[in-house]
Design a protein around this motif. Structure first.
Motif, PDB file in Angstrom:
ATOM      1  N   ARG A 191      72.574  60.058  26.073  1.00 32.16           N
ATOM      2  CA  ARG A 191      71.677  61.096  25.566  1.00 32.16           C
ATOM      3  C   ARG A 191      71.139  60.745  24.177  1.00 32.16           C
ATOM      4  O   ARG A 191      70.205  61.371  23.694  1.00 32.16           O
ATOM      5  CB  ARG A 191      72.418  62.440  25.528  1.00 32.16           C
ATOM      6  CG  ARG A 191      73.626  62.421  24.621  1.00 32.16           C
ATOM      7  CD  ARG A 191      74.595  63.560  24.924  1.00 32.16           C
ATOM      8  NE  ARG A 191      75.863  63.373  24.238  1.00 32.16           N
ATOM      9  CZ  ARG A 191      76.045  63.629  22.945  1.00 32.16           C
ATOM     10  NH1 ARG A 191      75.041  64.066  22.219  1.00 32.16           N
ATOM     11  NH2 ARG A 191      77.210  63.415  22.378  1.00 32.16           N
ATOM     12  N   LEU A 192      71.705  59.725  23.526  1.00 33.80           N
ATOM     13  CA  LEU A 192      71.248  59.364  22.180  1.00 33.80           C
ATOM     14  C   LEU A 192      70.027  58.459  22.195  1.00 33.80           C
ATOM     15  O   LEU A 192      69.282  58.405  21.233  1.00 33.80           O
ATOM     16  CB  LEU A 192      72.368  58.648  21.406  1.00 33.80           C
ATOM     17  CG  LEU A 192      73.664  59.435  21.185  1.00 33.80           C
ATOM     18  CD1 LEU A 192      74.618  58.603  20.346  1.00 33.80           C
ATOM     19  CD2 LEU A 192      73.379  60.764  20.515  1.00 33.80           C
ATOM     20  N   VAL A 193      69.847  57.726  23.282  1.00 38.92           N
ATOM     21  CA  VAL A 193      68.753  56.768  23.295  1.00 38.92           C
ATOM     22  C   VAL A 193      67.454  57.420  23.784  1.00 38.92           C
ATOM     23  O   VAL A 193      67.482  58.293  24.644  1.00 38.92           O
ATOM     24  CB  VAL A 193      69.084  55.534  24.162  1.00 38.92           C
ATOM     25  CG1 VAL A 193      70.462  54.998  23.812  1.00 38.92           C
ATOM     26  CG2 VAL A 193      68.995  55.860  25.629  1.00 38.92           C
ATOM     27  N   PRO A 194      66.348  56.988  23.214  1.00 37.82           N
ATOM     28  CA  PRO A 194      65.042  57.563  23.556  1.00 37.82           C
ATOM     29  C   PRO A 194      64.691  57.335  25.022  1.00 37.82           C
ATOM     30  O   PRO A 194      65.205  56.422  25.653  1.00 37.82           O
ATOM     31  CB  PRO A 194      64.064  56.783  22.666  1.00 37.82           C
ATOM     32  CG  PRO A 194      64.906  56.213  21.574  1.00 37.82           C
ATOM     33  CD  PRO A 194      66.247  55.955  22.188  1.00 37.82           C
ATOM     34  N   GLN A 195      63.782  58.155  25.513  1.00 42.70           N
ATOM     35  CA  GLN A 195      63.222  58.025  26.857  1.00 42.70           C
ATOM     36  C   GLN A 195      62.821  56.586  27.157  1.00 42.70           C
ATOM     37  O   GLN A 195      62.143  55.953  26.361  1.00 42.70           O
ATOM     38  CB  GLN A 195      61.960  58.889  26.967  1.00 42.70           C
ATOM     39  CG  GLN A 195      62.193  60.269  27.556  1.00 42.70           C
ATOM     40  CD  GLN A 195      62.470  60.193  29.038  1.00 42.70           C
ATOM     41  OE1 GLN A 195      61.848  59.410  29.740  1.00 42.70           O
ATOM     42  NE2 GLN A 195      63.414  60.982  29.517  1.00 42.70           N
ATOM     43  N   GLY A 196      63.241  56.084  28.292  1.00 40.35           N
ATOM     44  CA  GLY A 196      62.777  54.774  28.715  1.00 40.35           C
ATOM     45  C   GLY A 196      63.663  53.630  28.280  1.00 40.35           C
ATOM     46  O   GLY A 196      63.562  52.525  28.796  1.00 40.35           O
ATOM     47  N   TYR A 197      64.531  53.903  27.336  1.00 38.64           N
ATOM     48  CA  TYR A 197      65.451  52.854  26.883  1.00 38.64           C
ATOM     49  C   TYR A 197      66.597  52.740  27.876  1.00 38.64           C
ATOM     50  O   TYR A 197      67.020  53.729  28.475  1.00 38.64           O
ATOM     51  CB  TYR A 197      66.016  53.191  25.502  1.00 38.64           C
ATOM     52  CG  TYR A 197      65.055  52.919  24.368  1.00 38.64           C
ATOM     53  CD1 TYR A 197      63.751  53.385  24.397  1.00 38.64           C
ATOM     54  CD2 TYR A 197      65.469  52.188  23.266  1.00 38.64           C
ATOM     55  CE1 TYR A 197      62.879  53.142  23.359  1.00 38.64           C
ATOM     56  CE2 TYR A 197      64.606  51.943  22.214  1.00 38.64           C
ATOM     57  CZ  TYR A 197      63.305  52.425  22.263  1.00 38.64           C
ATOM     58  OH  TYR A 197      62.456  52.175  21.230  1.00 38.64           O
ATOM     59  N   LYS A 198      67.087  51.536  28.038  1.00 38.13           N
ATOM     60  CA  LYS A 198      68.191  51.331  28.961  1.00 38.13           C
ATOM     61  C   LYS A 198      69.437  50.948  28.172  1.00 38.13           C
ATOM     62  O   LYS A 198      69.522  49.855  27.621  1.00 38.13           O
ATOM     63  CB  LYS A 198      67.816  50.221  29.945  1.00 38.13           C
ATOM     64  CG  LYS A 198      68.835  50.034  31.045  1.00 38.13           C
ATOM     65  CD  LYS A 198      68.199  49.399  32.294  1.00 38.13           C
ATOM     66  CE  LYS A 198      69.249  49.081  33.351  1.00 38.13           C
ATOM     67  NZ  LYS A 198      70.158  47.986  32.936  1.00 38.13           N
ATOM     68  N   LEU A 199      70.381  51.857  28.111  1.00 37.90           N
ATOM     69  CA  LEU A 199      71.607  51.611  27.351  1.00 37.90           C
ATOM     70  C   LEU A 199      72.585  50.806  28.202  1.00 37.90           C
ATOM     71  O   LEU A 199      72.930  51.193  29.312  1.00 37.90           O
ATOM     72  CB  LEU A 199      72.248  52.940  26.945  1.00 37.90           C
ATOM     73  CG  LEU A 199      73.559  52.834  26.151  1.00 37.90           C
ATOM     74  CD1 LEU A 199      73.320  52.135  24.822  1.00 37.90           C
ATOM     75  CD2 LEU A 199      74.166  54.204  25.932  1.00 37.90           C
ATOM     76  N   GLU A 200      73.021  49.672  27.670  1.00 32.97           N
ATOM     77  CA  GLU A 200      73.923  48.827  28.453  1.00 32.97           C
ATOM     78  C   GLU A 200      75.302  48.677  27.816  1.00 32.97           C
ATOM     79  O   GLU A 200      76.285  48.456  28.496  1.00 32.97           O
ATOM     80  CB  GLU A 200      73.306  47.436  28.622  1.00 32.97           C
ATOM     81  CG  GLU A 200      72.014  47.449  29.426  1.00 32.97           C
ATOM     82  CD  GLU A 200      71.373  46.088  29.481  1.00 32.97           C
ATOM     83  OE1 GLU A 200      70.632  45.834  30.434  1.00 32.97           O
ATOM     84  OE2 GLU A 200      71.598  45.275  28.556  1.00 32.97           O
ATOM     85  N   ALA A 201      75.360  48.759  26.499  1.00 35.31           N
ATOM     86  CA  ALA A 201      76.645  48.557  25.825  1.00 35.31           C
ATOM     87  C   ALA A 201      76.649  49.262  24.485  1.00 35.31           C
ATOM     88  O   ALA A 201      75.608  49.717  24.005  1.00 35.31           O
ATOM     89  CB  ALA A 201      76.912  47.069  25.632  1.00 35.31           C
ATOM     90  N   HIS A 202      77.812  49.335  23.892  1.00 36.32           N
ATOM     91  CA  HIS A 202      77.907  49.927  22.563  1.00 36.32           C
ATOM     92  C   HIS A 202      79.127  49.393  21.835  1.00 36.32           C
ATOM     93  O   HIS A 202      80.074  48.919  22.460  1.00 36.32           O
ATOM     94  CB  HIS A 202      77.978  51.447  22.658  1.00 36.32           C
ATOM     95  CG  HIS A 202      79.259  51.940  23.242  1.00 36.32           C
ATOM     96  ND1 HIS A 202      79.398  52.219  24.574  1.00 36.32           N
ATOM     97  CD2 HIS A 202      80.466  52.184  22.693  1.00 36.32           C
ATOM     98  CE1 HIS A 202      80.630  52.622  24.809  1.00 36.32           C
ATOM     99  NE2 HIS A 202      81.319  52.608  23.677  1.00 36.32           N
ATOM    100  N   PRO A 221      84.584  57.682  23.141  1.00 34.55           N
ATOM    101  CA  PRO A 221      83.850  58.924  23.396  1.00 34.55           C
ATOM    102  C   PRO A 221      82.895  58.795  24.571  1.00 34.55           C
ATOM    103  O   PRO A 221      82.598  59.776  25.237  1.00 34.55           O
ATOM    104  CB  PRO A 221      83.093  59.168  22.096  1.00 34.55           C
ATOM    105  CG  PRO A 221      83.096  57.867  21.376  1.00 34.55           C
ATOM    106  CD  PRO A 221      84.259  57.087  21.852  1.00 34.55           C
ATOM    107  N   PHE A 277      76.868  57.866  25.669  1.00 30.81           N
ATOM    108  CA  PHE A 277      75.918  57.775  24.568  1.00 30.81           C
ATOM    109  C   PHE A 277      74.488  57.809  25.091  1.00 30.81           C
ATOM    110  O   PHE A 277      73.543  57.692  24.320  1.00 30.81           O
ATOM    111  CB  PHE A 277      76.136  56.482  23.777  1.00 30.81           C
ATOM    112  CG  PHE A 277      77.443  56.460  23.028  1.00 30.81           C
ATOM    113  CD1 PHE A 277      77.669  57.355  21.987  1.00 30.81           C
ATOM    114  CD2 PHE A 277      78.426  55.548  23.351  1.00 30.81           C
ATOM    115  CE1 PHE A 277      78.873  57.338  21.297  1.00 30.81           C
ATOM    116  CE2 PHE A 277      79.631  55.534  22.656  1.00 30.81           C
ATOM    117  CZ  PHE A 277      79.854  56.427  21.631  1.00 30.81           C
TER     118      PHE A 277
END
Lengths: 130, 130
Positions: free
Chosen positions: A99-110, A94, A97
DNA sequence: ATCTCTGCAAATGTTTTGCATCAGC
DNA sequence: GCTGATGCAAAACATTTGCAGAGAT
């Protein structure tokens, strides 16, 4: 700094022959066909080493043991059938993702794990291979 | 058929005081504050029992040990910070994964694990609490 | 009184480590 | 020849189980 040993090569080859995620015991059994004297400790040491060097990727399935798969495989997920207890590859993802993590968080993997019933188990009321 | 023992009650209460997922060791330590004589075997037995009766839910984090959380919590996911190694709740859920599973498969549940850097670790180059 | 539950300790299973030796470079 | 890697066995953990006695109903 690391040397190319027959053991490490045998373990590498095990992963080149399959796309399924394997556990230490699986790897030992498979690699021993080429190298009977291989010990389990060497398998553990090399799995860790190959993961650090980026050749392997750890897969976290809701089970007990740590599994590994080739790192060069396409990004994918799994579907777990609770009836026959098998894992199937899901090539689709899909994505997005962020948009799921809070402000300031850095999404790197899932990692995504789907579960339910596979086609065989969903259609047959009787089939059971656990 | 099951009896209400002080041990089981103490373990239940541990989970009522937190929303974080806990491992057997965590539960033992917390419950021993109320019941010093509590043994680890009893914790394992009760975690399994409480999961079967539906009070607890097993959580599969990419680690080694099995964690549990209250079953009555809203459906949610986790964000794992690779720097400070903490887990954060993600209340949002993309949902609708049905289109990902092959024809005939029956999707019943899913688990999603996001990972990267939390806001603190993303902004500070120095903070490190591993 | 019955029958489950508990604590302990032993058993089991998995992963790691110490150490002498072996093999790549 | 140096130095990392291996195999073995022991150690370190995590989890489960047997059993006699304690506790809940």
């Amino acid at each position: 700094m690391s040397k190319n040993t027959r053991q490490r090569e045998a373990i590498r080859e095990v992963f080149e022959r399959t796309t399924r995620p394997l556990g230490p015991k699986d790897v030992l059994a498979a690699a021993q066909r080429a190298l009977p004297g291989l010990g389990i400790a060497t398998v553990y040491r090399n799995l860790k080493l190959l993961e650090e060097e980026g050749s392997l990727k750890a897969v976290h399935l809701p089970g007990d043991v740590q599994l590994y798969e080739r790192a060069d495989q396409m990004h994918h997920h799994f579907f777990h059938c609770r009836r026959c207890n098998r894992y199937f590859d899901i090539q689709a993802c899909p994505g997005d993702f962020d948009r799921l993590v809070p402000q300031g968080y850095k999404l790197e993997a899932h990692e995504l794990m789907l579960s339910g019933l596979c086609d065989t188990c969903a259609s047959s009321q009787s089939a059971k291979k656990d």
